[in-house]
Design a protein around this motif. Structure first.
Motif, PDB file in Angstrom:
ATOM      1  N   LYS A 173      32.291  26.769  10.320  1.00  0.00           N
ATOM      2  CA  LYS A 173      30.948  26.186  10.391  1.00  0.00           C
ATOM      3  C   LYS A 173      30.127  26.872  11.471  1.00  0.00           C
ATOM      4  O   LYS A 173      28.955  27.202  11.270  1.00  0.00           O
ATOM      5  CB  LYS A 173      31.045  24.683  10.669  1.00  0.00           C
ATOM      6  CG  LYS A 173      31.645  23.916   9.520  1.00  0.00           C
ATOM      7  CD  LYS A 173      31.660  22.437   9.803  1.00  0.00           C
ATOM      8  CE  LYS A 173      32.878  22.061  10.620  1.00  0.00           C
ATOM      9  NZ  LYS A 173      32.818  20.668  11.078  1.00  0.00           N
ATOM     10  N   ASN A 174      30.745  27.119  12.631  1.00  0.00           N
ATOM     11  CA  ASN A 174      30.007  27.744  13.724  1.00  0.00           C
ATOM     12  C   ASN A 174      29.604  29.185  13.424  1.00  0.00           C
ATOM     13  O   ASN A 174      28.654  29.696  14.017  1.00  0.00           O
ATOM     14  CB  ASN A 174      30.844  27.715  15.004  1.00  0.00           C
ATOM     15  CG  ASN A 174      30.753  26.382  15.717  1.00  0.00           C
ATOM     16  OD1 ASN A 174      29.875  25.572  15.415  1.00  0.00           O
ATOM     17  ND2 ASN A 174      31.652  26.137  16.646  1.00  0.00           N
ATOM     18  N   SER A 176      27.998  30.173  11.145  1.00  0.00           N
ATOM     19  CA  SER A 176      26.628  30.188  10.611  1.00  0.00           C
ATOM     20  C   SER A 176      25.603  30.538  11.688  1.00  0.00           C
ATOM     21  O   SER A 176      24.510  31.009  11.380  1.00  0.00           O
ATOM     22  CB  SER A 176      26.288  28.839   9.986  1.00  0.00           C
ATOM     23  OG  SER A 176      26.373  27.823  10.954  1.00  0.00           O
TER      24      SER A 176
ATOM     25  N   PRO B  67      27.942  23.157   8.064  1.00  0.00           N
ATOM     26  CA  PRO B  67      27.412  23.628   9.344  1.00  0.00           C
ATOM     27  C   PRO B  67      26.093  22.910   9.653  1.00  0.00           C
ATOM     28  O   PRO B  67      25.300  22.645   8.749  1.00  0.00           O
ATOM     29  CB  PRO B  67      27.136  25.113   9.099  1.00  0.00           C
ATOM     30  CG  PRO B  67      27.680  25.442   7.774  1.00  0.00           C
ATOM     31  CD  PRO B  67      27.853  24.172   7.018  1.00  0.00           C
TER      32      PRO B  67
END
Lengths: 240, 218
Positions: A173-174, A176, B67
């Motif tokens: 996720k990070n 991104s 995200p």
């Protein structure tokens, strides 16, 4: 609400290609950064548990500094600030000669940041091991390095697999955030499709579904790892 | 190596402070909204009839798999469409952060509620309190006391995460610094300065949380 739906856009070139390269970049970035984070985080986590005051304070300062600054600021520091502070030739090499500088900067930013989170987990894992294990190792004549290698680390890693799983998902996720320095990973590609075609719904839906697929895949794989590495007889574990 | 020149920072201090103010505003509003919504979600997930807990679990796990940047983009796109008129970046960012953080807060709060001894709820119900009263006066006060440090730590993370509004051009602390950095061509001083400010605020915050934790543990 007036909106012209056009799901077909996602399966047409060049937009399908955008999504595919986006997914590949996200996975590459996350995996390489994870290797950095895991190795460095393990070293720092071990350092924090060493009797040496100097080693443990270096690791403690590292964790405090990396945790205290937002990840996005780290991206800007590595991308805009560090090349200027290095000797001139190094800075030029980073900006001009290094192939794909955005990608490798993102690997460094993400890897070093995640290392501080891994370090905290490794430290907690080692500290949760009863003192008797270390003492038994000492009594059996093992050196400190051997105690870590053969007793503490194997137990600690097996204990912290579940929390490392969630760190592992977080790094996907990070990743991104790399879009802010120009890496065309999944979220960046979705936004690119939106700005080219104005089909924001379709583009973001595609990205959301792809992230869910990545998360689900990681979950399934890590369940297997968790099942295989489980320490029998500990509380909080089904079966066991 | 370049020579440092901090005048770009000192000359633009008021502009940067406006950005920092927006960062705090967003953090506090999203924190209050996120904790309120997170509490409701946690209680419903633990005690509502059949389809509700599953729906909430889907919401929480779905958002936690995404995200934050993508969530911010989603709401930047959705909020104006839903309202049928353009709104600024602030309302859409606030909604995105509130809904996103509520997913994380609700997991903390759920664990907090589950950590309260079962006998507490049973005794409250036996003495004639309704379920809502038992939650309000017996369970939640104990749960919140126990989970206060974790809630605050999550709020420090939220404070750092608000820097992501950079992607929709909202002028928070980081975006303000970015604007000045590219206008005055002093990115080195600018980013070092805001990194230092973030570090002092966050390290100070987590130090305070650790002290609080020790006091609560006594």
């Amino acid at each position: 609400m007036n909106y012209n739906w056009n799901w077909g856009i996602l399966f047409r070139e060049p937009y399908l290609g955008f999504l595919i390269t986006g997914v590949i970049t996200t996975i590459q970035l996350a995996l390489i950064a994870w290797v950095v984070a895991f190795v460095l985080g393990s070293v720092l986590g071990v350092m924090r548990t060493l009797p040496s005051r100097i080693a443990s304070s270096i690791a403690a300062v590292y964790v405090e500094v990396f945790r205290g600054i937002p990840l996005l600021v780290w991206f800007f520091l590595w991308f805009f600030v560090v090349p200027e502070l290095l000797p001139r030739e190094w800075g030029r090499w980073l900006k001009r000669d290094l192939p794909d500088p955005e990608f490798w900067t993102a690997v460094v930013a993400l890897g070093l940041y995640t290392a501080c989170r891994v370090a905290e987990q490794v430290r907690a894992g080692i500290q949760a091991i009863p003192r008797g294990q270390t003492m038994a190792g000492q009594a059996g004549g093992l050196s400190q390095a051997q105690i870590y290698r053969y007793i503490l680390l194997p137990l600690a890693y097996r204990r912290i697999v579940p929390v490392l799983t969630s760190e592992f998902m977080t790094i996907f996720k990070n990743s991104s955030l790399a879009l802010t320095i120009g890496v065309l990973e999944l979220t960046a590609q979705a936004r690119q499709i939106e700005s080219f075609t104005f089909q924001g719904f379709e583009a973001f839906t595609a990205a959301t579904v792809l992230y869910l697929v990545i998360t689900l895949t990681v979950t399934v794989i890590m369940r297997q790892v968790e099942a295989r590495t489980r320490i029998p007889g500990l509380l909080g574990q089904k079966g066991g | 190596m370049t020579e440092f020149d901090w005048t770009a920072v000192t000359n633009n201090l008021p502009f940067l402070m406006q950005g920092l103010f927006l960062t705090f505003q967003l953090t506090i509003l999203a924190m209050v909204g996120g904790i309120l919504l997170g509490t409701v979600l946690a209680i419903l997930r633990l005690s509502a009839p059949a389809p509700v807990p599953q729906l909430i679990a889907g919401y929480v796990n779905g958002l936690r798999a995404m995200p934050l940047i993508l969530v911010i983009f989603w709401f930047y796109l959705l909020v104006p469409l839903a309202l049928g008129r353009p709104v600024g970046a602030f309302p859409s960012a606030l909604i995105a952060f509130t809904l996103f953080e509520a997913a994380y807060y609700s997991e903390i709060i759920r664990a907090g509620i589950q950590g309260v001894a079962r006998g507490q709820l049973q005794a409250a119900l036996a003495s004639g309190l309704s379920y809502a009263q038992a939650m309000r006066y017996i369970v939640l006060p104990q749960a919140f006391r126990a989970m206060l440090p974790i809630l605050l730590t999550q709020s420090i993370i939220l404070f750092q995460d608000t820097s992501l509004v950079y992607v929709v051009g909202l002028r928070d602390f980081l975006t303000a610094a970015n604007i000045v950095a590219s206008r005055d061509q002093r990115p080195v001083e600018m980013y070092l300065f805001i990194a230092a400010v973030y570090l002092v605020l966050c390290a100070g915050g987590s130090f305070a949380v650790r002290r609080l934790q020790r006091r609560l543990a006594r």
